[in-house]
Scaffold this motif. Sequence first.
Motif: not given
Length: 309
Positions: A149-154
């Motif tokens: 989630a963090v990787f894809i969103l950022i």
Amino acid sequence: MMLAAILAILQEGHDAAAEAGEHAGAVETGKAAADHEVAWLVEQLNNVFGPVVLKIEQAIMPSIYALFGAHWHEPRHGELVIPAHIVWVLVLMIVATVGILLLRGKLSVDRPSKGQQLLEVVVEQIRDLLDQVIGPYGRRYLPVIGTFAVFILIGNVMGQIPGLGAPTESINVTGALGATSFLYYMAMGFRQQGVRYLKHFLGGLTGALAFAIGWLIFVVEIISNCVRPVTLSLRLFVNMYADEQIGHAFLHDLIAPILPIFTIVLGLFVAFVQTFIFIMLSMVYLSETVPHEEHDTEEHGREAAAEAH
């Protein structure tokens, strides 16, 4: 043989792209060249670290390609030694690490900071999704799903910032994400169920019916599972690439002041939606790896809770 063929195809595509780039570079005008200029950060990193990276590639890449019967070609003159998507991934990792450390601050139960409260809300939302899709045992997957989630969103949001690019606009990055999700849930399936996990590929058939057509269902399920990382990666790549192209068209070819704002808002919406879709599908695939006895325990716990109320 399959890996050799894949490497050969990739190398042919690389050579063809290079030749096309050289031809285009020979005939394009100054305006066309400006439209395809390399981002400043990418150019600077290539100027500073490119020679060192090239020496490393020259030392290790030929032997790696040779293992699969393929031949590695050095980047041609004018090509980037460090591709743009690699630079954006490095930027993403730095931003994510520093950002989470700053938001977390000093952890406190009595007086949590606003950053800690924000992180707690995000974690709770992901935990709730895991509970709904997988059950209580889904919380063991929180670190992996949270990282996705963090990787894809950022990564998606970076495409909306001038001077930066979204790493998720590269099929290499989205392909790696899809392959990681696939390998992880397959590994968890065998880790939790052992060889019994293969029964999952029989489509729930048992007895004589499983013996009669089980082999066909098994083949179909194997193919279906192998397609999953492709669909995961292509869905994310196509949507983010299309969003980038639409935003580029509005920002560079149209001059109405309200349109860039609209495309940025739309881009942020797409960034969140694509992040949600990727982690949701990963959770659905992980739900198939939970042993049946754990599902039974979960159902028993729900029944007991209902009787207690």
